[in-house]
Design an enzyme around this catalytic site. Structure first.
Site, PDB file in Angstrom:
ATOM      1  N   LEU A  89      -6.381  -0.049  -5.286  1.00  0.00           N
ATOM      2  CA  LEU A  89      -5.136  -0.047  -6.054  1.00  0.00           C
ATOM      3  C   LEU A  89      -5.015   1.293  -6.780  1.00  0.00           C
ATOM      4  CD1 LEU A  89      -2.775  -1.935  -6.889  1.00  0.00           C
ATOM      5  CD2 LEU A  89      -4.116  -2.512  -8.922  1.00  0.00           C
ATOM      6  N   ILE A  90      -3.815   1.877  -6.740  1.00  0.00           N
ATOM      7  CA  ILE A  90      -3.583   3.140  -7.453  1.00  0.00           C
ATOM      8  C   ILE A  90      -3.501   2.820  -8.953  1.00  0.00           C
ATOM      9  CG2 ILE A  90      -1.935   5.042  -7.780  1.00  0.00           C
ATOM     10  CD1 ILE A  90      -3.435   5.141  -5.113  1.00  0.00           C
ATOM     11  N   HIS A 106       2.831   0.037   5.053  1.00  0.00           N
ATOM     12  CA  HIS A 106       2.211  -1.277   5.204  1.00  0.00           C
ATOM     13  C   HIS A 106       2.472  -1.748   6.635  1.00  0.00           C
ATOM     14  CE1 HIS A 106       0.490  -5.005   3.787  1.00  0.00           C
ATOM     15  NE2 HIS A 106       1.421  -5.633   4.485  1.00  0.00           N
TER      16      HIS A 106
HETATM   17  C1  GAR Z   1      -2.737   1.384   9.039  1.00  0.00           C
HETATM   18  O1  GAR Z   1      -2.355   0.402   9.957  1.00  0.00           O
HETATM   19  C2  GAR Z   1      -2.032   1.171   7.713  1.00  0.00           C
HETATM   20  O2  GAR Z   1      -0.745   0.655   7.853  1.00  0.00           O
HETATM   21  C3  GAR Z   1      -2.954   0.168   7.076  1.00  0.00           C
HETATM   22  O3  GAR Z   1      -4.241   0.623   7.377  1.00  0.00           O
HETATM   23  C4  GAR Z   1      -4.211   1.240   8.668  1.00  0.00           C
HETATM   24  C5  GAR Z   1      -4.933   2.569   8.592  1.00  0.00           C
HETATM   25  O4  GAR Z   1      -5.110   3.118   9.865  1.00  0.00           O
HETATM   26  N1  GAR Z   1      -2.706   0.100   5.660  1.00  0.00           N
HETATM   27  C6  GAR Z   1      -2.772  -1.043   4.971  1.00  0.00           C
HETATM   28  O5  GAR Z   1      -3.079  -2.106   5.474  1.00  0.00           O
HETATM   29  C7  GAR Z   1      -2.431  -0.909   3.487  1.00  0.00           C
HETATM   30  N2  GAR Z   1      -2.256  -2.197   2.890  1.00  0.00           N
HETATM   31  P1  GAR Z   1      -5.548   4.632  10.040  1.00  0.00           P
HETATM   32  O6  GAR Z   1      -6.776   4.858   9.140  1.00  0.00           O
HETATM   33  O7  GAR Z   1      -5.905   4.773  11.493  1.00  0.00           O
HETATM   34  O8  GAR Z   1      -4.396   5.499   9.631  1.00  0.00           O
END
Ligand code: GAR
Length: 192
Positions: A89-90, A106
């Site tokens: 969390l920021i 998201h």
């Molecule tokens: C992504 O799918 C992003 O949308 C998600 O984590 C993944 C990171 O992938 N974020 C969340 O779930 C935030 N709540 P990456 O490290 O390959 O960019």
């Protein structure tokens, strides 16, 4: 004119972070100036090295009030922060230091499938269990609560009932890569 300066925050593999490093490599208006991570074994660090992006590793304790991080961001004259798979969390102090200047993506269509614990594959599992006909991405501003900031853009994709959780994840990730840097570029350019 001085370029707008973006810092990327990421905790994992960093495929989205890499899209930003690539997308803004030769941009006239915007540059990626640093990466912050809370995870010393995150794959994103290798990606930052390949693109010569300075990176900073701060464990969970530093994200309680964000003081050290805010000072560093200010010293780097960072204008905007992009969360790309950042899992903490920021802190309120950081949100106040960068009002409407922090973006998140998201991997679902908020307000459904958001909130604490809803990240990565957990989200896609929940989408599958709910037998949704569509999923997609939500790009939004960050406030003090997980996944509740104002929505900037949503893009959806069809989900088949036969899709596995991994197939859903793949479809959604492709949408992220295609849209996230482009949407942020549009928002930031509007402020120039
Ligand atoms: C992504 O799918 C992003 O949308 C998600 O984590 C993944 C990171 O992938 N974020 C969340 O779930 C935030 N709540 P990456 O490290 O390959 O960019």
């Amino acid at each position: 004119m001085t370029k707008k300066r973006i810092s990327i925050f990421a905790s994992g593999g960093g495929s989205n972070a890499e899209r930003f490093f690539e997308f803004f490599q030769n941009d006239q208006d915007i540059e990626i100036v640093s990466l912050f991570t809370n995870n010393k074994s995150a794959g994103v660090i290798e990606r930052a090295k390949r693109f010569n992006i300075p990176y900073h590793i701060y464990n969970r304790n530093y994200w309680q009030n964000g003081e050290v991080i805010i000072d560093l961001l200010k010293s780097q004259k960072v204008d905007y922060i992009v969360l790309a798979g950042f899992m903490l969390l920021i802190p309120d102090e950081l949100v106040s230091a960068y009002p409407d200047k922090i973006f998140n993506i998201h991997p679902a269509l908020l307000p459904k499938f958001g909130g604490k614990g809803m990240y990565g594959m957990n989200v896609h599992k929940a989408v599958k269990e709910a037998r949704e006909a569509t999923s997609g991405i939500t790009i939004h501003y960050v406030n003090e609560h997980y996944d509740e900031g104002q929505i900037i853009s949503q893009v959806s994709c069809p989900i088949e009932l036969s899709d596995t959780v991994e197939e859903i994840a793949k479809k959604v990730l492709a949408l992220e890569h295609k849209n996230y840097p482009k949407v942020i570029a549009e928002v930031v350019r509007k402020s120039i």
